[in-house]
Each structure stands twice: as C-alpha cells, then as structure tokens.
Design a protein around this motif. Sequence first.
Motif, PDB file in Angstrom:
ATOM      1  N   UNK A  67       8.175  44.790 -53.917  1.00 29.38           N
ATOM      2  CA  UNK A  67       6.959  45.466 -53.480  1.00 29.38           C
ATOM      3  C   UNK A  67       7.251  46.957 -53.535  1.00 29.38           C
ATOM      4  N   UNK A  68       6.389  47.756 -54.125  1.00 27.77           N
ATOM      5  CA  UNK A  68       6.741  49.158 -54.371  1.00 27.77           C
ATOM      6  C   UNK A  68       6.623  50.077 -53.171  1.00 27.77           C
ATOM      7  N   UNK A  69       5.865  49.691 -52.141  1.00 24.55           N
ATOM      8  CA  UNK A  69       5.509  50.669 -51.109  1.00 24.55           C
ATOM      9  C   UNK A  69       6.720  51.252 -50.378  1.00 24.55           C
ATOM     10  N   UNK A  70       7.692  50.413 -50.052  1.00 23.63           N
ATOM     11  CA  UNK A  70       8.856  50.902 -49.322  1.00 23.63           C
ATOM     12  C   UNK A  70       9.696  51.833 -50.166  1.00 23.63           C
ATOM     13  N   UNK A  71       9.972  51.432 -51.405  1.00 25.41           N
ATOM     14  CA  UNK A  71      10.777  52.274 -52.292  1.00 25.41           C
ATOM     15  C   UNK A  71      10.080  53.605 -52.566  1.00 25.41           C
ATOM     16  N   UNK A  72       8.766  53.548 -52.780  1.00 26.33           N
ATOM     17  CA  UNK A  72       8.028  54.774 -53.059  1.00 26.33           C
ATOM     18  C   UNK A  72       8.087  55.736 -51.876  1.00 26.33           C
ATOM     19  N   UNK A  73       7.970  55.204 -50.665  1.00 31.33           N
ATOM     20  CA  UNK A  73       8.027  56.067 -49.490  1.00 31.33           C
ATOM     21  C   UNK A  73       9.422  56.668 -49.336  1.00 31.33           C
ATOM     22  N   UNK A  74      10.451  55.863 -49.575  1.00 35.31           N
ATOM     23  CA  UNK A  74      11.815  56.382 -49.481  1.00 35.31           C
ATOM     24  C   UNK A  74      12.029  57.520 -50.476  1.00 35.31           C
ATOM     25  N   UNK A  75      11.537  57.349 -51.684  1.00 31.44           N
ATOM     26  CA  UNK A  75      11.675  58.419 -52.687  1.00 31.44           C
ATOM     27  C   UNK A  75      10.893  59.656 -52.278  1.00 31.44           C
ATOM     28  N   UNK A  76       9.688  59.452 -51.761  1.00 31.70           N
ATOM     29  CA  UNK A  76       8.872  60.590 -51.328  1.00 31.70           C
ATOM     30  C   UNK A  76       9.542  61.349 -50.190  1.00 31.70           C
ATOM     31  N   UNK A  77      10.340  60.635 -49.381  1.00 36.55           N
ATOM     32  CA  UNK A  77      11.033  61.266 -48.265  1.00 36.55           C
ATOM     33  C   UNK A  77      12.385  61.849 -48.681  1.00 36.55           C
ATOM     34  N   UNK A  78      12.668  61.848 -49.974  1.00 36.65           N
ATOM     35  CA  UNK A  78      13.901  62.438 -50.481  1.00 36.65           C
ATOM     36  C   UNK A  78      15.100  61.526 -50.469  1.00 36.65           C
ATOM     37  N   UNK A  79      14.878  60.222 -50.356  1.00 35.00           N
ATOM     38  CA  UNK A  79      15.979  59.267 -50.262  1.00 35.00           C
ATOM     39  C   UNK A  79      16.121  58.401 -51.506  1.00 35.00           C
ATOM     40  N   UNK A  80      15.513  58.802 -52.592  1.00 39.12           N
ATOM     41  CA  UNK A  80      15.567  57.990 -53.805  1.00 39.12           C
ATOM     42  C   UNK A  80      16.976  57.701 -54.275  1.00 39.12           C
ATOM     43  N   UNK A  81      17.871  58.690 -54.174  1.00 41.97           N
ATOM     44  CA  UNK A  81      19.256  58.489 -54.617  1.00 41.97           C
ATOM     45  C   UNK A  81      20.048  57.606 -53.659  1.00 41.97           C
TER      46      UNK A  81
END
Length: 489
Positions: A67-81
Amino acid sequence: MEGTRRHVVIVGGGIAGLAAAWHLRQEGDGLAVTVLDGAPRIGGKLRVSEIAGVPVDEGAEAMLARRPEGRELARAAGLGDELVHPASVGAAVWSRGALRAMPKGQVMGVPADLGELARSGILSPAGLARVPADQILPATLITSDVSVAAYIRARMGGEVVDRLVEPLLGGVYAGRSESLSLDATMPHVAAVARTERSLLKGARAIVGDAPKDAGPVFTTLKGGLGGLPEAVARASGAEIRTGVMVRELRRTAEGWRLVTGPTRAPETIEADAVVVAVPAPAAGRLLASDVPKAAAELSRVEYASMAIVTLAYPRAAFPEPPSGSGYLVPPVEGRPVKAVTFSTVKWPHLAEADPGVLVLRCSIGRLGEEFMLQRDDDELVALAMNEMAEIMGVRGLPLDTRVTRWGGALPQYEVGHLDRVARVRAAVAVQPGLAVCGAAYDGLGVPACVASARAAAASVLAYFADHHDERTGRRPRHRDQIKPAPGPH
C-alpha cells in the motif's frame, strides 16, 4: 494577513492525526493547523527505544509496503532513505507440539494449496481430511456480513479456523474470529464468498491473481517505525501541543469550540474546522453533544489490550539460531504468548547493530484475556523467558528486557463494522467542518490510517472551498485565539 488564516484543530497526535496535519498543510492555502494530544508525547502506538543498545520498536514494527500511503508519507517526511525491507525468511505456527512452517499459498490462513497444507503438518489428519469437502459441499450463501469463523468453519472445518486463521487474525487485531467481521478483516475472502461456491477455489483465485513481482510485503525504518511521527510532525509545520486533553467539543455559530485543561481552569480554543483522530471511545465522548448518532456507534467499538515483552539474548543462548522471522500460537494451544518475532532475524539492519545479540518480541494478550495483563512486568518477562526456554531451548538470562503495555490499543472490527463506519461518517458529514480518522475506521496499519487521514483532510478542504465567500467579510479564527472558558464544565 495572518489574522485571516483559517484554523483547523486536530484532536489526536497519533500517526492519523499527524498525517491529517501534513495533508492539510500541503494542500490547504495557508491554513493554520494545531494538533492537540493529551499524552506527553506524540505518536500514539508508534514508539521506539533501545534494548541492549539496539533501537527496537515498542509498538507496530512494520507497515505494508504494497500500500503506497505509508511509504509516500515517510518519503515526504524526509525518511525515504531509511526505508528497509525484511529478510526473505518464513514464519511458523506452533501447532500440535511443534513449530511448523506456515504453508505457502494461503490467504490470511485460508489454504489455497492442499499439498502445502498437508506438508505443513499444522492440521491433524482428521482436520486435513475435512478441508477438501469444501469442493463438494453445497454453497454457503453469504448475503450480508458474517463472522470470519462462521463462514470458514462451514466451508473448511474448525481446525483451519483454530490453527491457521485464528492466530493470523489474532496477530493483527488481538481479537477472535468468532466475532470479527469477514467483510472488514478479510475483504478478498468476503468477495469470493459471494461469488464462488468453493472457498478453496476462491482462495486459489486470490493467490493466482496476486502480482508475482510485487516485492516485499512489509517495510520499516532503519531507526524504527516509531521515528515516523516526529518526522511527519516536523514536515507538516503544524503547531504540536502535547499534554493537552480535549474535554469538550461544541458547534458554534461560526465554527467549533474545544474546551481543554483542568475543570477548575479550563481553556477554550476556537477553530474553523476540527478533525477528530482519537480512538473510538474518546471520539464518541467528544461527539456526544453535536453528533449523538456517531457517538452512539463509536461507543460500541470494543478494544483489545496487549503487552509486548522484548528480550535481548546473547546469540549463544540459542542451541540453534532461529531460521525464521517468528511464529504464531493458536489460542487452542493454551499458551500465554500468542506470537513471537525474532526481530534481528526478520530485520537484518537490527542484527548489524550488534551481531552478538538476538532481540525478540513476545506478544501477550487477546480480547477476553485481560487477566493475563494483570501480572506485573517481572511476571510478564518470566512468561516470555519460559516461552523461549520451552519452544526454542534457550538457556540463561537475557541481557536486557522491556515491557510495553498497550491498553485498549486495538479496535475490534466486529460483524457489521463497515456499516457502522458508514453510519458514523454519514452523521459526521452533515456537521460543517468536521471529520474523523484513525484506526477505528478503515484499517489498523499505518497506510490505512494515513489514507483515512487524507480523506479527512480532503473533507475539511472541500468544506472550506464550498463555504468561501469574500462577501461575508468573515475573518476565520487564528490558532492563537485561546481564552479562558466562561466557567466550569
């Protein structure tokens, strides 16, 4: 002008409330957003702390990667890496005196491959022989929501429910399949229940239709999923106020009034819109005055409590290192521990922190087993240590221990849950500038909570768009309009 900014107050600083703040700030035009939480810290059930020097989550440790919502939020918060995936190791079930590999080709415990089911040894010979009868039995007509146990038992027998479905559902909801909704907890199975005579055939179709290259099912953050709330809060730019308990929510002529603080010295906060992002019982109390129908429905949502006992052992304490990510324990086994996760096996990045330490989490407590949690912390640790000694042959004392109690943490999606949620949202929708979100509605995981938060934010933004009229000369309230309440409440 600053004084003309519309002000949205979000009640609840869990991941749903924080995600709603982020969406409102991203998509709203200069909105002032305030998040209020009665706890001393934000994050709700997402929290991380060190055990034996290794940062390990105290609550939810992973989110669905598909499900994309959690990953997308993490990336938006600067935690993608920081996003990482679990090791490719299987899980097991403790059944009939042994750890047995979870069979491949199953849907939340519903078998799709009889050969895999037989090889697993989870069911007794009699239980295994009952399963294929599903293919010749008359159709079990499902025209409305039913319990998970009622439908699957009718098709495949009691052992599939007791030894496969029950522990898997228990791992998610800490609930009982006898009362959990088929529509709400197993929607794919519910869909085939209405179209296929055979559940086995339907399960095969679900497995067959699943993408073959979808990648890992779960993901987490290197520093622990408990780091997500703070990152989202920072990224949102919202005003975050902890230790502020909202005691009353009332509709006013021009918006909403929230009463906070102690009864002897209450404060009021004026808002143009409010998002209620707290558990169902608390939401029901806040909505009781102006949305009594929603409040009545929310008051009926039951919650399960649980505890997570985290243990750190020297790897040498295990006669043989665990080969899988963990195991589930069916209630019929009568053991106090319902699930074990070998954290440093499941998540390779944790093992890198200290290769000589093996960290594991034992989950204790299901709906109706609150008596288990009346033990003190030392007793819960002893139960977890005994589990490791009996099942894994562990000898010696752990290097470090941690007990985390989650009282009333997991909402129960009982039969009729989807209809209940629809009634709540219908009642809330007629109130201008009001929305709800969180785990009580559309799913317990982080992605589902984020999706409900996005929907709540969209509802508030749509309200503002529909009611924007420069001719009124109305000046929406600013977040600093906080004043003493007119008297005790």
